[in-house]
Design a protein around this motif. Structure first.
Motif, mmCIF file in Angstrom:
data_model
loop_
_atom_site.group_PDB
_atom_site.id
_atom_site.type_symbol
_atom_site.label_atom_id
_atom_site.label_comp_id
_atom_site.label_asym_id
_atom_site.label_seq_id
_atom_site.Cartn_x
_atom_site.Cartn_y
_atom_site.Cartn_z
ATOM 1 N N ASP A 148 79.899 41.576 14.325
ATOM 2 C CA ASP A 148 80.087 40.210 14.808
ATOM 3 C C ASP A 148 81.427 39.631 14.363
ATOM 4 O O ASP A 148 82.199 39.103 15.169
ATOM 5 N N LEU A 149 81.723 39.743 13.066
ATOM 6 C CA LEU A 149 83.010 39.243 12.587
ATOM 7 C C LEU A 149 84.154 40.163 12.985
ATOM 8 O O LEU A 149 85.297 39.722 13.096
ATOM 9 N N GLY A 150 83.847 41.453 13.228
ATOM 10 C CA GLY A 150 84.870 42.355 13.749
ATOM 11 C C GLY A 150 85.353 41.913 15.120
ATOM 12 O O GLY A 150 86.551 41.996 15.438
ATOM 13 N N ILE A 151 84.436 41.427 15.951
ATOM 14 C CA ILE A 151 84.814 40.916 17.272
ATOM 15 C C ILE A 151 85.590 39.610 17.138
ATOM 16 O O ILE A 151 86.582 39.374 17.854
ATOM 17 N N ILE A 152 85.166 38.745 16.216
ATOM 18 C CA ILE A 152 85.920 37.513 15.948
ATOM 19 C C ILE A 152 87.346 37.846 15.516
ATOM 20 O O ILE A 152 88.326 37.251 16.006
ATOM 21 N N PHE A 153 87.484 38.810 14.596
ATOM 22 C CA PHE A 153 88.802 39.245 14.125
ATOM 23 C C PHE A 153 89.648 39.730 15.300
ATOM 24 O O PHE A 153 90.830 39.372 15.429
ATOM 25 N N LEU A 154 89.066 40.532 16.171
ATOM 26 C CA LEU A 154 89.780 41.053 17.328
ATOM 27 C C LEU A 154 90.237 39.911 18.245
ATOM 28 O O LEU A 154 91.392 39.882 18.699
ATOM 29 N N GLN A 155 89.351 38.975 18.527
ATOM 30 C CA GLN A 155 89.708 37.866 19.402
ATOM 31 C C GLN A 155 90.822 37.012 18.797
ATOM 32 O O GLN A 155 91.677 36.500 19.522
ATOM 33 N N GLN A 156 90.815 36.871 17.480
ATOM 34 C CA GLN A 156 91.867 36.094 16.820
ATOM 35 C C GLN A 156 93.220 36.805 16.892
ATOM 36 O O GLN A 156 94.267 36.154 16.939
ATOM 37 N N SER A 327 82.718 53.475 9.821
ATOM 38 C CA SER A 327 83.780 52.758 10.522
ATOM 39 C C SER A 327 83.216 52.244 11.839
ATOM 40 O O SER A 327 82.361 52.883 12.454
ATOM 41 N N LEU A 328 83.677 51.090 12.215
ATOM 42 C CA LEU A 328 83.278 50.476 13.481
ATOM 43 C C LEU A 328 84.559 50.200 14.250
ATOM 44 O O LEU A 328 85.391 49.399 13.823
ATOM 45 N N THR A 329 84.741 50.929 15.348
ATOM 46 C CA THR A 329 85.963 50.824 16.138
ATOM 47 C C THR A 329 85.705 49.966 17.364
ATOM 48 O O THR A 329 84.683 50.124 18.046
ATOM 49 N N PHE A 330 86.641 49.055 17.652
ATOM 50 C CA PHE A 330 86.499 48.099 18.750
ATOM 51 C C PHE A 330 87.600 48.336 19.785
ATOM 52 O O PHE A 330 88.779 48.425 19.425
ATOM 53 N N VAL A 358 86.781 48.107 11.645
ATOM 54 C CA VAL A 358 86.217 47.643 10.375
ATOM 55 C C VAL A 358 85.635 48.867 9.689
ATOM 56 O O VAL A 358 84.883 49.629 10.297
ATOM 57 N N SER A 359 85.972 49.079 8.433
ATOM 58 C CA SER A 359 85.496 50.271 7.730
ATOM 59 C C SER A 359 85.122 49.921 6.300
ATOM 60 O O SER A 359 85.551 48.914 5.746
ATOM 61 N N GLY A 360 84.295 50.785 5.700
ATOM 62 C CA GLY A 360 83.868 50.554 4.334
ATOM 63 C C GLY A 360 82.983 51.674 3.840
ATOM 64 O O GLY A 360 82.852 52.724 4.477
ATOM 65 N N VAL A 361 82.372 51.451 2.684
ATOM 66 C CA VAL A 361 81.494 52.445 2.066
ATOM 67 C C VAL A 361 80.118 51.828 1.837
ATOM 68 O O VAL A 361 79.958 50.611 1.835
ATOM 69 N N ASN A 362 79.124 52.723 1.663
ATOM 70 C CA ASN A 362 77.759 52.323 1.347
ATOM 71 C C ASN A 362 77.296 51.175 2.245
ATOM 72 O O ASN A 362 77.006 50.067 1.759
ATOM 73 N N PRO A 363 77.217 51.409 3.552
ATOM 74 C CA PRO A 363 76.912 50.310 4.466
ATOM 75 C C PRO A 363 75.563 49.653 4.234
ATOM 76 O O PRO A 363 75.437 48.430 4.325
ATOM 77 N N LYS A 410 89.236 42.039 0.627
ATOM 78 C CA LYS A 410 89.530 42.280 -0.789
ATOM 79 C C LYS A 410 88.371 42.969 -1.501
ATOM 80 O O LYS A 410 88.493 43.321 -2.675
ATOM 81 N N HIS A 411 87.250 43.151 -0.787
ATOM 82 C CA HIS A 411 86.043 43.645 -1.436
ATOM 83 C C HIS A 411 85.376 44.744 -0.603
ATOM 84 O O HIS A 411 84.260 44.595 -0.108
ATOM 85 N N ASP A 412 86.083 45.854 -0.465
ATOM 86 C CA ASP A 412 85.515 47.100 0.066
ATOM 87 C C ASP A 412 85.283 47.145 1.568
ATOM 88 O O ASP A 412 84.802 48.148 2.087
ATOM 89 N N LEU A 413 85.581 46.062 2.303
ATOM 90 C CA LEU A 413 85.566 46.125 3.759
ATOM 91 C C LEU A 413 86.992 45.924 4.259
ATOM 92 O O LEU A 413 87.719 45.071 3.750
ATOM 93 N N LYS A 414 87.376 46.713 5.240
ATOM 94 C CA LYS A 414 88.739 46.642 5.750
ATOM 95 C C LYS A 414 88.724 46.299 7.232
ATOM 96 O O LYS A 414 88.167 47.026 8.045
ATOM 97 N N PHE A 415 89.338 45.170 7.589
ATOM 98 C CA PHE A 415 89.521 44.753 8.973
ATOM 99 C C PHE A 415 90.980 45.022 9.330
ATOM 100 O O PHE A 415 91.880 44.524 8.652
#
Length: 423
Positions: A148-156, A327-330, A358-363, A410-415
């Motif tokens: 959801d926030l990955g799509i917001i990030f993309l739209q921004q 990883s979640l690719t948009f 958006v990517s990270g560990v231990n989802p 800053k906390h293990d998720l990368k947009f």
């Protein structure tokens, strides 16, 4: 909110997700000081959780609360500014907590990935929550903040007008740690969620009496199995709550800010065709069995058998969780220019594409706990950037104009933006 209230109370702290939320709360409180406590049914069990998962923390309040005891829930809610609710399945246990929070004027966040629960709460409590000035935000874990926030990030970042977004979920382990990767509670929620999926049509008709505009060009589904240039391997439709949550956000952006709502399709990718086929077979059996009471009983009694070993009552081991990556690719298609109205029709076909990730560990039990806690902290610290002064909202609707994406970075998720192409 009264000054003596704790900033955050973690309810259901003795459950699997609750324990790891306590772990991350202890770490985060050392970095970004906030007052917090834990709640549940049994004092001894709560004390054991603090001893194991927050051994360096002193004087963390323990609150006794039970979903079957309305008075205890009310007293718990009155002790907090935000309830972080880890007690699922939410279909059975979520509503009394939300009701208590609204009565106590306490905000509420949870990690539900159950569309029926989420949308029923919006229908039945949206007006009450808004009148009370309370934010109720579900789906604040891996379901469905990355999407959801990955799509917001993309739209921004798009710098134009987005017509459609396709998402591809990948997950992998760098080592062969083996063992279960999903806790029984998640499995239980999925069993009952799919069993009652037929409730959604009527629920949505009541919640959204006016349909979204039909925009062109229409985003067509790629079908059950396909290959994509942006996600290596074999892909199929993702059956989780990501799409329903993201579409709620897009509807909110259209109705609140007059923004063109993006069309959305969500997929998941497997490296091998055999893995996809095995997953599809397990999914088909699972879906069929949820339609009958005897099937549901078997699924709940023998989760490891019917999940191919992925589910257990004990949940994944720490080494397995820490080795899990995602990883979640948009992929977005749209135009470089915006038209005056979101329903205006472009005369030319889409002329811009953007790929973000958006990517990270231990989802399941790392990223989920971190996003959940930052949802609570964002309500506490940036409510002036949130809409409506309260209500039952999706994460993207609630947090789209806040700094939560920057904090998660800053906390293990990368947009990140991968590429942007204008045709």
């Amino acid at each position: 909110m009264a000054g003596e209230r704790l900033d955050i109370v973690i309810f259901g702290a003795t459950g699997f997700t609750g324990k790891y939320t306590v772990l991350h709360a202890a770490k985060l409180a050392a970095e970004k000081p906030f007052s917090w406590g834990i709640a549940g049914r049994r004092k001894e069990a709560l004390e054991a959780v603090l001893k194991e998962f927050a051994p360096d923390q002193e004087n963390i309040p323990i609150i006794i609360a039970d979903v079957n005891d309305e008075e205890s829930l009310k007293k718990m809610a009155e002790r907090a500014k935000v309830i972080v609710n880890c007690c699922g399945p939410y279909r059975f246990y979520g509503e009394p907590v939300i009701k208590a929070c609204i009565e106590a004027r306490t905000h509420h966040v949870d990690v539900s990935g159950e569309p029926q629960f989420i949308e029923r709460m919006a229908l039945e409590y949206g007006k009450q929550a808004k009148e009370a000035g309370v934010y109720v935000v579900s789906a604040c874990g891996f379901d469905s903040i990355p999407c959801d926030l990955g799509i917001i990030f993309l739209q921004q970042k798009f710098n134009g007008e987005v017509n459609s977004v396709e998402t591809y979920l990948n997950s992998w382990n760098t080592k062969n740690t083996g063992g279960a990767s999903i806790h029984y509670g998640t499995w239980e929620s999925a069993v009952y969620g799919l069993a009652h999926a037929n409730e959604l049509r009527e629920l949505r008709r009541k919640l959204y009496p006016e349909p979204l505009p039909k925009l062109k060009p229409k985003l067509e589904s790629k079908g059950s199995i396909h290959r994509s240039a942006i996600s290596e391997g074999w892909s199929m439709i993702f059956p989780g709550s990501d799409r329903s949550v993201a579409l709620r956000t897009q509807r909110f952006l259209y109705e609140k800010y007059n923004q063109r709502p993006a069309q959305i399709q969500t997929y998941m990718t497997f490296k091998s065709f055999f893995t996809l086929l095995a997953t599809a077979v397990i999914g088909a059996v699972f879906s069929l069995m949820t339609k009958f009471e005897c099937g549901r009983t078997l699924l709940l009694k023998y989760p490891k058998l019917f999940s191919g070993g992925f589910v257990s009552h004990e949940g994944p081991a720490p080494e397995s969780m820490n080795d899990a990556h995602f990883s979640l690719t948009f992929k977005a298609c749209g135009w470089t220019e915006k038209l005056a109205e979101p329903t205006d029709e472009h005369k030319e076909p889409p002329n811009k594409e953007m790929i973000t990730k958006v990517s990270g560990v231990n989802p399941g039990y790392g990223a989920t706990c971190i996003t959940l806690l930052f949802a609570a902290l964002t309500i506490l610290r940036e409510s002036d950037k949130m809409p409506e002064n309260g209500g039952v909202l999706s994460p993207g609707a609630a947090f789209g104009k806040t700094s939560i994406i920057e904090e998660l970075n800053k906390h293990d998720l990368k947009f990140e933006v991968v590429s942007s192409i204008e045709k």
